[in-house]
Design a protein around this motif. Structure first.
Motif, PDB file in Angstrom:
ATOM      1  N   GLU A 150       0.829  -1.215   0.000  1.00  0.00           N
ATOM      2  CA  GLU A 150       0.000   0.000   0.000  1.00  0.00           C
ATOM      3  C   GLU A 150       0.860   1.260   0.000  1.00  0.00           C
ATOM      4  O   GLU A 150       0.509   2.279   0.598  1.00  0.00           O
ATOM      5  CB  GLU A 150      -0.975  -0.015   1.179  1.00  0.00           C
ATOM      6  N   ALA A 151       2.004   1.165  -0.694  1.00  0.00           N
ATOM      7  CA  ALA A 151       2.934   2.296  -0.810  1.00  0.00           C
ATOM      8  C   ALA A 151       2.778   2.970  -2.164  1.00  0.00           C
ATOM      9  O   ALA A 151       2.547   2.307  -3.179  1.00  0.00           O
ATOM     10  CB  ALA A 151       4.369   1.807  -0.636  1.00  0.00           C
ATOM     11  N   VAL A 152       2.917   4.296  -2.182  1.00  0.00           N
ATOM     12  CA  VAL A 152       2.895   5.051  -3.429  1.00  0.00           C
ATOM     13  C   VAL A 152       4.317   5.067  -3.997  1.00  0.00           C
ATOM     14  O   VAL A 152       5.274   5.435  -3.300  1.00  0.00           O
ATOM     15  CB  VAL A 152       2.388   6.488  -3.201  1.00  0.00           C
ATOM     16  N   ILE A 153       4.461   4.655  -5.251  1.00  0.00           N
ATOM     17  CA  ILE A 153       5.775   4.529  -5.880  1.00  0.00           C
ATOM     18  C   ILE A 153       5.721   5.099  -7.300  1.00  0.00           C
ATOM     19  O   ILE A 153       4.704   5.619  -7.722  1.00  0.00           O
ATOM     20  CB  ILE A 153       6.230   3.054  -5.933  1.00  0.00           C
ATOM     21  N   GLY A 154       6.829   5.003  -8.018  1.00  0.00           N
ATOM     22  CA  GLY A 154       6.846   5.374  -9.424  1.00  0.00           C
ATOM     23  C   GLY A 154       7.480   6.725  -9.701  1.00  0.00           C
ATOM     24  O   GLY A 154       7.890   7.452  -8.788  1.00  0.00           O
ATOM     25  N   THR A 155       7.545   7.065 -10.985  1.00  0.00           N
ATOM     26  CA  THR A 155       8.209   8.285 -11.452  1.00  0.00           C
ATOM     27  C   THR A 155       7.566   9.547 -10.867  1.00  0.00           C
ATOM     28  O   THR A 155       8.262  10.481 -10.452  1.00  0.00           O
ATOM     29  CB  THR A 155       8.173   8.358 -12.989  1.00  0.00           C
ATOM     30  N   GLU A 156       6.235   9.575 -10.834  1.00  0.00           N
ATOM     31  CA  GLU A 156       5.542  10.747 -10.302  1.00  0.00           C
ATOM     32  C   GLU A 156       5.853  10.948  -8.821  1.00  0.00           C
ATOM     33  O   GLU A 156       6.062  12.082  -8.359  1.00  0.00           O
ATOM     34  CB  GLU A 156       4.031  10.591 -10.493  1.00  0.00           C
ATOM     35  N   ALA A 157       5.904   9.853  -8.079  1.00  0.00           N
ATOM     36  CA  ALA A 157       6.236   9.931  -6.653  1.00  0.00           C
ATOM     37  C   ALA A 157       7.654  10.458  -6.459  1.00  0.00           C
ATOM     38  O   ALA A 157       7.918  11.294  -5.578  1.00  0.00           O
ATOM     39  CB  ALA A 157       6.091   8.549  -6.013  1.00  0.00           C
ATOM     40  N   LEU A 158       8.570   9.987  -7.286  1.00  0.00           N
ATOM     41  CA  LEU A 158       9.963  10.420  -7.206  1.00  0.00           C
ATOM     42  C   LEU A 158      10.089  11.911  -7.496  1.00  0.00           C
ATOM     43  O   LEU A 158      10.818  12.634  -6.798  1.00  0.00           O
ATOM     44  CB  LEU A 158      10.793   9.604  -8.199  1.00  0.00           C
ATOM     45  N   GLU A 159       9.360  12.374  -8.493  1.00  0.00           N
ATOM     46  CA  GLU A 159       9.400  13.795  -8.849  1.00  0.00           C
ATOM     47  C   GLU A 159       8.844  14.664  -7.730  1.00  0.00           C
ATOM     48  O   GLU A 159       9.386  15.730  -7.426  1.00  0.00           O
ATOM     49  CB  GLU A 159       8.603  14.034 -10.135  1.00  0.00           C
ATOM     50  N   SER A 160       7.769  14.197  -7.090  1.00  0.00           N
ATOM     51  CA  SER A 160       7.125  15.015  -6.047  1.00  0.00           C
ATOM     52  C   SER A 160       8.006  15.162  -4.810  1.00  0.00           C
ATOM     53  O   SER A 160       7.880  16.134  -4.067  1.00  0.00           O
ATOM     54  CB  SER A 160       5.769  14.431  -5.667  1.00  0.00           C
ATOM     55  N   LEU A 161       8.916  14.227  -4.603  1.00  0.00           N
ATOM     56  CA  LEU A 161       9.802  14.308  -3.441  1.00  0.00           C
ATOM     57  C   LEU A 161      10.871  15.398  -3.590  1.00  0.00           C
ATOM     58  O   LEU A 161      11.424  15.868  -2.598  1.00  0.00           O
ATOM     59  CB  LEU A 161      10.495  12.957  -3.201  1.00  0.00           C
ATOM     60  N   LYS A 162      11.147  15.800  -4.829  1.00  0.00           N
ATOM     61  CA  LYS A 162      12.246  16.726  -5.078  1.00  0.00           C
ATOM     62  C   LYS A 162      12.035  18.111  -4.477  1.00  0.00           C
ATOM     63  O   LYS A 162      13.005  18.858  -4.300  1.00  0.00           O
ATOM     64  CB  LYS A 162      12.487  16.850  -6.588  1.00  0.00           C
ATOM     65  N   CYS A 163      10.799  18.465  -4.149  1.00  0.00           N
ATOM     66  CA  CYS A 163      10.543  19.798  -3.606  1.00  0.00           C
ATOM     67  C   CYS A 163      10.586  19.829  -2.081  1.00  0.00           C
ATOM     68  O   CYS A 163      10.420  20.888  -1.477  1.00  0.00           O
ATOM     69  CB  CYS A 163       9.196  20.324  -4.101  1.00  0.00           C
ATOM     70  N   TYR A 164      10.798  18.678  -1.456  1.00  0.00           N
ATOM     71  CA  TYR A 164      10.736  18.610   0.006  1.00  0.00           C
ATOM     72  C   TYR A 164      12.116  18.565   0.647  1.00  0.00           C
ATOM     73  O   TYR A 164      13.057  17.959   0.121  1.00  0.00           O
ATOM     74  CB  TYR A 164       9.971  17.357   0.443  1.00  0.00           C
ATOM     75  N   ASN A 165      12.202  19.196   1.829  1.00  0.00           N
ATOM     76  CA  ASN A 165      13.388  19.111   2.677  1.00  0.00           C
ATOM     77  C   ASN A 165      12.906  18.796   4.093  1.00  0.00           C
ATOM     78  O   ASN A 165      12.365  19.662   4.775  1.00  0.00           O
ATOM     79  CB  ASN A 165      14.169  20.427   2.655  1.00  0.00           C
ATOM     80  N   PHE A 166      13.099  17.559   4.505  1.00  0.00           N
ATOM     81  CA  PHE A 166      12.545  17.096   5.783  1.00  0.00           C
ATOM     82  C   PHE A 166      13.524  17.282   6.936  1.00  0.00           C
ATOM     83  O   PHE A 166      14.734  17.096   6.769  1.00  0.00           O
ATOM     84  CB  PHE A 166      12.189  15.610   5.681  1.00  0.00           C
TER      85      PHE A 166
END
Length: 248
Positions: A150-166
């Motif tokens: 039940e994890a979100v994966i894939g190219t779109e998920a990878l792209e969306s992570l690029k704007c975050y700094n945790f």
């Protein structure tokens, strides 16, 4: 049942399941918890199994490409996972921007969250729903959903992570090894874990004892790149490679 008969039964169950809890064995052997724990200690000393907190794993179970579903994972080592989750939740402070990886132990973490000013991002479907239901501000990354975890994966998920700094990130793993680091069976899920972990100021991997000395096909991070939060760690060598925190 005689001692040697119990030993044979324990080893037979481990051959079939690869991992077993003390509770499972007390039922299968019709024996007391103290007897089962003594048996596991003896078999561990003789090199016939690997004793872990709350149970045991097969000694030939160090490599696995299998991936259990969330229900199966939730049933394994629940007491230790709860202790780990409680310890992890206590690390989240005011104004933290937190990534929570999909996984059974990270799902337990949400039960112990109290810092209402923290903001959360996750790739776990259950995690997002649980966070929202408890009133936390939560974002779920976009992408394809992997049915088993039940994890979100894939190219779109990878792209969306690029704007975050945790400020902090909490991750699950299928295996931990000094040589192979933190590993998972699925390449797509491993890519997301790796990308999210690299964007965390402080990264933590939540792992019950069944995950140690295990290797899955895809390494998503070196062992030194995250602090390990676990239950009671019997194998002390891991402290030579990274920080280890133990839940109570």
């Amino acid at each position: 049942m005689l001692t040697e008969e119990r030993y044979a039964t324990i080893l037979r169950i481990l051959e079939e399941k690869k991992a077993v809890t003390v509770l499972d064995l007390t039922r299968a052997l019709n024996a007391s918890e103290s007897t089962v724990r003594r048996d596991l200690t003896a078999l561990h000393k003789n090199g016939r199994l690997y004793k872990v907190y709350g149970g045991a794993t097969s000694i030939d179970n160090n490599y696995s490409s299998a991936e259990e579903d969330m229900k199966t994972k939730n049933d394994l080592f629940p007491e230790e996972k709860i202790a780990i989750a409680r310890k992890a939740a206590g690390l989240i402070k005011q104004k933290d921007f937190v990534y929570i990886d999909a996984g059974s132990t990270t799902l337990h973490l949400i039960d112990f969250l109290t810092e209402t000013s923290a903001v959360f991002v996750t790739n776990g479907m259950q995690h997002a729903a649980k966070l929202a239901a408890k009133g936390f501000k939560v974002f779920i990354i976009g992408g394809a959903v992997k049915a088993v975890t039940e994890a979100v994966i894939g190219t779109e998920a990878l792209e969306s992570l690029k704007c975050y700094n945790f400020t902090k990130g909490f991750f699950g793993t299928n295996g931990i090894s000094p040589k192979s680091g933190f590993s998972t069976p699925d390449a797509d899920e491993g890519t997301i874990k790796s990308a999210a972990l690299s964007r965390c100021k402080h990264a933590y991997v939540l792992a019950d004892q069944s995950k140690f000395n295990k290797i899955s096909p895809i390494t998503f991070a070196n062992i030194s790149s995250a602090t390990i939060i676990t239950g009671r760690l019997e194998d002390k060598k891991y402290r030579d490679y990274t920080t280890v925190l133990e839940g109570e």
